[in-house]
Design an enzyme around this catalytic site. Structure first.
Site, short mmCIF file in Angstrom:
data_model
loop_
_atom_site.label_atom_id
_atom_site.label_comp_id
_atom_site.label_asym_id
_atom_site.label_seq_id
_atom_site.Cartn_x
_atom_site.Cartn_y
_atom_site.Cartn_z
N HIS A 223 0.81 -1.21 0.00
CA HIS A 223 0.00 0.00 0.00
C HIS A 223 0.85 1.27 0.00
O HIS A 223 0.32 2.37 -0.15
CB HIS A 223 -0.97 0.01 1.19
CG HIS A 223 -0.32 0.21 2.53
ND1 HIS A 223 0.05 -0.84 3.34
CD2 HIS A 223 0.03 1.33 3.20
CE1 HIS A 223 0.59 -0.37 4.45
NE2 HIS A 223 0.59 0.95 4.39
N ASP A 252 0.02 -7.69 0.90
CA ASP A 252 0.34 -6.27 1.03
C ASP A 252 1.86 -6.18 0.96
O ASP A 252 2.54 -6.06 1.97
CB ASP A 252 -0.19 -5.71 2.35
CG ASP A 252 0.03 -4.20 2.48
OD1 ASP A 252 0.52 -3.59 1.51
OD2 ASP A 252 -0.28 -3.64 3.55
N GLY A 331 3.33 5.83 9.32
CA GLY A 331 4.71 5.98 8.91
C GLY A 331 5.53 4.73 9.16
O GLY A 331 6.61 4.56 8.59
N SER A 333 4.50 1.80 8.29
CA SER A 333 4.16 0.87 7.22
C SER A 333 5.39 0.41 6.46
O SER A 333 6.26 1.21 6.11
CB SER A 333 3.20 1.53 6.23
OG SER A 333 1.89 1.55 6.72
N SER A 348 1.98 -4.04 7.80
CA SER A 348 0.87 -3.74 6.90
C SER A 348 -0.03 -2.66 7.51
O SER A 348 -0.09 -1.54 7.02
CB SER A 348 0.06 -5.01 6.61
OG SER A 348 -1.10 -4.71 5.85
#
Length: 379
Positions: A223, A252, A331, A333, A348
Site C-alpha cells: 500500500h 500487502d 509511517g 508501514s 501492513s
C-alpha cells in the site's frame, strides 16, 4: 542517517530442541533486549532463551505437521513462552507429539477444515447490505483468522455487524461451536502517512518504512506505492522505483529496485543504539515473541497472535497476513518484523497506537521473496 545506510536486519540464532537456549542468542542486540524488556517484561537471559525457543519451535511444528497429516490442527506457544502446544484430531498421535518435545492437545477440528472455511470467506462478498436502518459507522467485518488455540475461526466485527458475521460463518458451513464473533471498536487502517521522518518517501509525498534489503533493492508494504512509483531518501536522493506491488488482494507487499550505487546491507536501524543484523527468515509460530522496527515509533515487541489472517482495509480485503499485539503508528508501514535473528515480515496496518497499544498485521517476508524471486541480504 540516510535510508540506504540501514536497509535490513538481525543476528544469527541456531535452532535447537525446544526449551534449550543456544549460546548464539546471548549476542542479541542491546536495543532488541531493551525492547523485549519494556514490552515483554524479560531480562537479557530470559529474552535470549525465549528467542531460541521460538525459533526452534518452528522446526518441531513442521515435523509434526508432516507426521500428523490431515489430523494436524495447528500449533501455538503458550503465554508463558516455554510450552509448545500442538493440536491434533487423532488421540493416537499424542505420543508422537510428546516425543517431539511438544504438549499434545486433542481437538475436534483439523486446521485444514478451518482454513478451508476461511478460504471460502475470502472468495465471497462479505460486505453487509445497507438499509435505511443501518448505522454505517457501526458496520464492518474487520478481520478473520483461524485461532489454533481456540480451534475456531474468529471473525472480528463492529457492533452493527455481529449478526452479519454469524450469517457469514453459517454460509461457509461452520457450526456454532466452530467459530466465534468478537466485537471490535474500530476498523483496521494502513500506516502510511505524509508526515516527514527518517524513512523513505514515495513520489515525494507519502512516507513509509523500509522492510528488508535484498540483493537488488528492498521490500516494503504494497500500500506504500504502486509499480512505477519513485522512492527517495529523506534528503530527496533517488533510491529507486517500485518494481512490483500487490495491495489489496492476496498480499500487502512491494519490491523496490534500487539505483546503482545504493548500499544494501543486512542491517536495520536500531534507533539510537546501533544497527541490528539479520541472518535468515525462518517463520515464527503463533505465540512466539516478535519485534517491529519503524520510522515513526522505533522498536517495539510483542507476540504473534494468528497466522493467515484476512484484514478488511478501506481499500479492500488483504489475505495471508500475520496478526500481532505489537503496536505501530502512521509511517511505520513497510517496516520490519523479526524474531531474534530471523526476518518475519513487513508492517501492513492495524489499529491503536504505541501509547494505548493495539493490533498490527504484517505481510510475511518469505512470500515476498518467492513472489519476486529475491534473495535476502544477511549480515
Amino acid at each position: 542517517m540516510e535510508l540506504f545506510r540501514f536497509l535490513a536486519f538481525l543476528a544469527a540464532v541456531l535452532p535447537v530442541a525446544y526449551g534449550a537456549p543456544t549460546q548464539a542468542t546471548n549476542s542479541l542486540h542491546p536495543k532488541l533486549l531493551a525492547a523485549m524488556k519494556r514490552d515483554l517484561g524479560l531480562d537479557a537471559e530470559q529474552a535470549a532463551a525465549r528467542v531460541s525457543r521460538d525459533i526452534s519451535a518452528s522446526e518441531i511444528i513442521e515435523q509434526l505437521r508432516t507426521t500428523a497429516g490431515n489430523s494436524f490442527a495447528g500449533a501455538w506457544i503458550a503465554e508463558d513462552g516455554t510450552t509448545l502446544n500442538v493440536a491434533v484430531t487423532d488421540q493416537a498421535l499424542a505420543s508422537e507429539v510428546t516425543a517431539a518435545g511438544a504438549t499434545p492437545a486433542i481437538v475436534a477440528n483439523s486446521l485444514s477444515k478451518l482454513q478451508d472455511a476461511k478460504q471460502a470467506l475470502d472468495n465471497i462478498d462479505i460486505e453487509q447490505p445497507k438499509t435505511l436502518a443501518t448505522d454505517s459507522a457501526n458496520v464492518g467485518i474487520a478481520a478473520y483468522y483461524v485461532d489454533v488455540a481456540a480451534n475456531k475461526l474468529i471473525i472480528e466485527a463492529l457492533s452493527g455487524s455481529t449478526a452479519h458475521a454469524e450469517s457469514l460463518a453459517s454460509q461457509v458451513g461452520l457450526a456454532a461451536s466452530e467459530f466465534e464473533v468478537k466485537t471490535v471498536e474500530t476498523m483496521p487502517t494502513t500506516f502510511a502517512t505524509v508526515v516527514g521522518g527518517d524513512a523513505y518517501y514515495i513520489d515525494n509525498v507519502a512516507r513509509c518504512s523500509v522492510g528488508f534489503s535484498v540483493t537488488t533493492g528492498f521490500v516494503s508494504a504494497g500500500h506504500c506505492g504502486t509499480a512505477g512509483s519513485s522512492a527517495t531518501t529523506t534528503s530527496g536522493a533517488s533510491l529507486g522505483t517500485f518494481s512490483g506491488s500487490v495491495f489489496p488482494g492476496n498480499a500487502d507487499m512491494s519490491y523496490i529496485r534500487t539505483v546503482s550505487g545504493t548500499t544494501l546491507s543486512g542491517y536495520i536501524d536500531g534507533y539510537g543504539s546501533g544497527n541490528l543484523p539479520v541472518s535468515g527468515s525462518t517463520a515464527s509460530a503463533t505465540g512466539a515473541s516478535i519485534c517491529r522496527s519503524g520510522s515513526t515509533s522505533g522498536v517495539h515487541c510483542g507476540t504473534v497472535r494468528a497466522l493467515g489472517a484476512t484484514v478488511t482495509y478501506a481499500e479492500g480485503r488483504v489475505t495471508g497476513l500475520t496478526q500481532t499485539n505489537v503496536c505501530a503508528e502512521p509511517g511505520d508501514s513497510g517496516g520490519s518484523f523479526y524474531t531474534g535473528a530471523q526476518a518475519q515480515g513487513v508492517t501492513s496496518g492495524g489499529s491503536g497506537d504505541c501509547t494505548s497499544g493495539g493490533t498490527t498485521y504484517f505481510q510475511p517476508v518469505n512470500e515476498i521473496l518467492s513472489t519476486y524471486s529475491l534473495t535476502l541480504v544477511k549480515a
